[in-house]
Design an enzyme around this catalytic site. Structure first.
Site, short mmCIF file in Angstrom:
data_model
loop_
_atom_site.label_atom_id
_atom_site.label_comp_id
_atom_site.label_asym_id
_atom_site.label_seq_id
_atom_site.Cartn_x
_atom_site.Cartn_y
_atom_site.Cartn_z
N ASP A 189 0.95 -1.04 0.81
CA ASP A 189 -0.18 0.27 -0.02
C ASP A 189 1.05 1.24 0.04
O ASP A 189 1.88 0.95 0.24
CB ASP A 189 -0.42 0.18 1.11
CG ASP A 189 -2.05 1.05 1.25
OD1 ASP A 189 -2.05 1.45 0.04
OD2 ASP A 189 -2.55 1.27 2.36
N SER A 190 0.07 2.63 -0.33
CA SER A 190 1.02 3.55 -0.10
C SER A 190 1.38 3.59 1.24
O SER A 190 1.32 5.55 0.80
CB SER A 190 0.22 4.86 -0.89
OG SER A 190 -1.20 5.30 -0.56
N CYS B 279 -4.87 -1.20 -2.35
CA CYS B 279 -4.25 0.63 -2.05
C CYS B 279 -5.61 0.34 -3.25
O CYS B 279 -5.07 -0.30 -4.65
CB CYS B 279 -3.34 1.11 -2.65
SG CYS B 279 -3.07 3.15 -2.97
N GLU C 159 -1.15 8.71 8.33
CA GLU C 159 -0.12 8.24 8.23
C GLU C 159 1.02 9.32 9.85
O GLU C 159 1.99 8.48 10.00
CB GLU C 159 0.81 9.01 6.93
CG GLU C 159 0.45 8.22 5.66
CD GLU C 159 1.18 6.50 5.89
OE1 GLU C 159 1.59 6.59 6.19
OE2 GLU C 159 0.54 5.52 5.76
N CYS D 163 -10.27 4.21 0.59
CA CYS D 163 -9.34 4.37 0.52
C CYS D 163 -9.32 3.21 1.56
O CYS D 163 -9.68 3.26 3.18
CB CYS D 163 -9.04 5.90 0.90
SG CYS D 163 -7.60 5.87 1.39
N HIS E 214 -6.76 3.13 3.89
CA HIS E 214 -6.17 4.14 5.14
C HIS E 214 -7.77 4.17 6.01
O HIS E 214 -7.45 5.01 6.95
CB HIS E 214 -6.00 5.51 5.26
CG HIS E 214 -4.07 5.64 4.69
ND1 HIS E 214 -3.99 4.70 3.46
CD2 HIS E 214 -3.30 5.84 4.82
CE1 HIS E 214 -2.23 4.57 3.20
NE2 HIS E 214 -1.73 5.32 4.22
#
Length: 262
Positions: free
Chosen positions: A10-11, A73, A151, A183, A185
């Protein structure tokens, strides 16, 4: 192949929400997770940049011997998975916003989708919406600023709450009864979202569906790990490992986190 690990990238840390679902469904499968937090968020990058980063991440995991790659992602899936499947011959599991179940179950015929620009602007996202959301009002909102805050570990913060109120208002004005998280996240924001949303709004993410699909693909190929030993879980990140460790603190299995320069 059955003894080789599953690779997940994932990012950043968001895809750990997918990892947790996979670990629950496939507790005996070794996994290697790659967090490209240095380049987060992917949703604000060009399609070409996303493709190049996805190729780099995939090659990293294949060099580690992974038998299957989960692109954890949404932005990387919608922009790059076709290229990955053309280039590599291992199975690729992608992530798409769960538009179909939301559209099928909606009583108000109005659903909200919170996602990144890279996902909302992609060809794959639009084709999925056109197929599965006919007759449904879809209110799309780009979650600008949310991924960087997650993040940074600022999940339950005033900044996050302020942004979410802004993004949710037009959805609530249109009487949505489902909110689709586009997403990986965003599942970490579910406790905050549940505080801000009316009780009748159901939140949907893709974690369980991805875990089931991963298991189905491995079963179909005869690649499930038959061992009942404890699985090994490796995590790699290219920034300070603290935030990654923080989101894994509730995990009841042992794992290792390494910080790399890549």
């Amino acid at each position: 192949m059955h003894n080789k690990p599953i690779g997940i990238f994932d990012s950043g840390i968001g895809g750990t929400s997918i990892w947790k679902a996979i670990q629950k469904v496939l507790p005996h499968e070794d996994t290697i997770y790659l967090a490209d937090s240095k380049n987060a968020p992917y949703g604000e990058k060009s399609s070409e940049q996303i493709i190049q980063l996805s190729l780099k991440n995939t090659q990293f995991l294949l060099d580690k011997g992974c038998k299957l790659i989960v692109v954890a992602c949404n932005t990387a899936t919608t922009n790059a998975i076709a290229y990955l499947r053309e280039r590599y011959h291992v199975p690729m599991i992608g992530i798409e916003p769960a538009i179909k179940p939301a559209a099928l179950q909606s009583q108000s015929k109005s659903i909200g989708i919170l996602a990144t620009r890279g996902t909302l602007s992609s060809r794959l996202f639009h084709s999925t919406s056109e197929i599965h959301a006919k007759g449904i009002k879809v209110i799309e909102r780009e979650g600008v600023g949310l991924v960087p805050l997650i993040e940074q570990g600022k999940i339950d913060s005033k900044e996050v709450r302020s942004l979410l109120r802004i993004y949710l208002k037009p959805m609530l004005d249109e009487h949505i009864d489902f909110l689709v998280l586009g997403c990986t996240h965003y599942p970490y924001l579910i406790p905050v979202l549940e505080e801000l949303l009316p009780e009748h709004v159901t939140i949907i993410d893709s974690g369980e569906a991805v875990a089931r699909q991963t298991k189905a693909v491995l079963e179909g190929k005869g690649w499930l790990n038959p061992s009942e030993r404890l699985a090994q879980y490796q995590f790699f990140t290219n920034v300070d490992a603290k935030v990654l460790n923080d989101v894994l603190k509730d995990v009841a299995v042992s794992y290792g986190v390494r910080q790399l320069d890549f």
